[in-house]
Scaffold this active site. Structure first.
Site, PDB file in Angstrom:
ATOM      1  N   GLY A  28       1.037  -1.050   0.155  1.00  0.00           N
ATOM      2  CA  GLY A  28      -0.085  -0.163   0.085  1.00  0.00           C
ATOM      3  C   GLY A  28       0.951   1.272  -0.017  1.00  0.00           C
ATOM      4  O   GLY A  28       0.491   2.189   0.695  1.00  0.00           O
ATOM      5  N   SER A  49       1.245   3.410  -2.702  1.00  0.00           N
ATOM      6  CA  SER A  49       0.862   4.261  -3.943  1.00  0.00           C
ATOM      7  C   SER A  49       0.182   5.512  -3.297  1.00  0.00           C
ATOM      8  O   SER A  49       0.433   6.638  -3.982  1.00  0.00           O
ATOM      9  CB  SER A  49      -0.398   3.608  -4.734  1.00  0.00           C
ATOM     10  OG  SER A  49      -1.393   3.230  -3.642  1.00  0.00           O
ATOM     11  N   ASP A  83      -3.390  -7.867  -4.842  1.00  0.00           N
ATOM     12  CA  ASP A  83      -4.380  -7.536  -3.828  1.00  0.00           C
ATOM     13  C   ASP A  83      -3.664  -8.364  -2.673  1.00  0.00           C
ATOM     14  O   ASP A  83      -3.839  -9.726  -2.797  1.00  0.00           O
ATOM     15  CB  ASP A  83      -5.695  -8.067  -4.448  1.00  0.00           C
ATOM     16  CG  ASP A  83      -6.694  -8.011  -3.415  1.00  0.00           C
ATOM     17  OD1 ASP A  83      -6.384  -7.759  -1.991  1.00  0.00           O
ATOM     18  OD2 ASP A  83      -7.866  -8.083  -3.646  1.00  0.00           O
ATOM     19  N   TYR A 111     -12.452  -2.859  11.890  1.00  0.00           N
ATOM     20  CA  TYR A 111     -11.192  -2.114  11.561  1.00  0.00           C
ATOM     21  C   TYR A 111     -10.298  -2.351  13.113  1.00  0.00           C
ATOM     22  O   TYR A 111      -9.176  -3.111  12.848  1.00  0.00           O
ATOM     23  CB  TYR A 111     -11.381  -0.667  11.402  1.00  0.00           C
ATOM     24  CG  TYR A 111      -9.993  -0.101  11.301  1.00  0.00           C
ATOM     25  CD1 TYR A 111      -9.423  -0.182  10.116  1.00  0.00           C
ATOM     26  CD2 TYR A 111      -9.446   0.860  12.163  1.00  0.00           C
ATOM     27  CE1 TYR A 111      -8.097   0.555   9.871  1.00  0.00           C
ATOM     28  CE2 TYR A 111      -8.203   1.460  11.960  1.00  0.00           C
ATOM     29  CZ  TYR A 111      -7.785   1.341  10.729  1.00  0.00           C
ATOM     30  OH  TYR A 111      -6.445   2.025  10.525  1.00  0.00           O
ATOM     31  N   LYS A 171      -6.855  -4.870  13.617  1.00  0.00           N
ATOM     32  CA  LYS A 171      -5.681  -4.164  13.979  1.00  0.00           C
ATOM     33  C   LYS A 171      -4.944  -4.675  15.377  1.00  0.00           C
ATOM     34  O   LYS A 171      -3.915  -4.902  15.335  1.00  0.00           O
ATOM     35  CB  LYS A 171      -5.777  -2.700  14.121  1.00  0.00           C
ATOM     36  CG  LYS A 171      -5.974  -1.800  12.796  1.00  0.00           C
ATOM     37  CD  LYS A 171      -5.048  -2.020  11.857  1.00  0.00           C
ATOM     38  CE  LYS A 171      -5.019  -1.210  10.519  1.00  0.00           C
ATOM     39  NZ  LYS A 171      -3.854  -1.434   9.828  1.00  0.00           N
TER      40      LYS A 171
END
Ligand code: NAP
Length: 247
Positions: A12, A14, A63, A155, A159
């Site tokens: 990730g 980008s 992915d 989420y 985590k």
């Protein structure tokens, strides 16, 4: 330069925190593989920046929630770089809603990227790291995994899962040249935080002792610290970068 001769893959990268991490690693001398899922233009921009610094950079589309796709990406990167020393598991998403409105798809999507993604990426690089008796794995967790949050059960669970995974793997791999750590950012100025409504942002700022959101670069500097020789004695840690939000 603290990372001369090292090779890294940042998932990730980008945009957001991952982009800042990729650039900070390159600034310290590392060659960098830039993973992304769909933002090819953003990833190409990071690759261009890294190359301008005189380092090698490759696009590494995959992915991370998809194991075969992640395995394919790892083979490509290892063919290109020969080895990977540093893995930053940063890719993450959220899909916020209260638990009563949360459907199974929203649960699976967030767990699939944030937790399965960390398993997948670590799995496809770890044997090679163990083979060279050297590796640095850094997982991006979150203050939300430490304290929970309204509308973020998926989420927060993902985590907290990554934090527990980090400690378990750190114990398993200690003494084999591989350290495994987590960084738990608070609220950092990226698209993820830009999406928060202004009123909620004001309430959040009131709770942050340093009275501001963090920057992606501040998180990136901590990654450099952990993966360089400065961090050689750190494993199984979860470093909070949250402006004092949790203490
Ligand atoms: P962001 O700006 O939304 O960027 C997310 C990155 O993850 C993008 O590069 C995206 O690629 C990539 N990604 C998403 N799903 C992916 C998948 N399935 N496979 C591969 N790449 C995927 O996020 P951010 O704010 O920088 O957050 C980065 C990490 O820090 C996340 O793990 C997040 O949970 C954590 N974090 C952020 C904050 C914060 O305040 N921003 C706080 C605590 C923790 P594409 O561009 O191709 O979509």
């Amino acid at each position: 330069m603290k990372l001369k001769g090292r090779t890294a893959l940042v998932t990730g990268s980008s945009r957001g925190i991952g982009r800042a991490v990729a650039l900070a690693l390159a600034e310290e001398g590392a060659d960098v593989a830039v993973n992304y899922v769909s933002s090819e233009a953003g990833a190409r921009d990071v690759v261009d920046h890294v190359r301008k610094m005189g380092r090698k950079a490759v696009l590494a589309q995959a992915d991370v929630s998809d194991y075969p796709d992640t395995f394919r990406m790892a083979q490509d990167v290892l063919r290109e770089f020969g080895h990977v020393d540093i893995l930053v598991n940063n890719a993450g998403i959220n899909s916020d809603t209260t638990f009563s409105k949360m459907n199974h798809a929203a649960w699976r999507k967030v767990l699939g990227t944030n937790l399965d993604g960390v398993f997948n990426c670590t799995k496809v690089f770890i044997d090679q790291m163990l083979g060279q008796n050297y590796g640095r794995v850094v997982n991006m967790t979150s203050v939300i995994g430490q304290i929970g949050n309204f509308g973020q059960a998926n989420y927060a669970a993902s985590k907290a899962g990554v934090a527990a995974f980090t400690k378990s793997l750190a114990k398993e791999l200690a003494g084999r040249g591989v350290t495994v750590n987590a960084i738990a950012p608070g609220f950092i100025e990226t698209e993820m935080v830009a999406a928060i409504p202004e009123k909620v942002k004001e309430r959040l700022l009131a709770q942050i002792p340093l009275k501001r959101f963090g920057t992606a670069e501040e998180v990136a500097r901590a990654v450099v610290y952990i993966v360089s020789s400065d961090g050689d004695y750190i494993t199984g840690a979860e470093l909070s970068i949250n402006g004092g939000l949790l203490m």
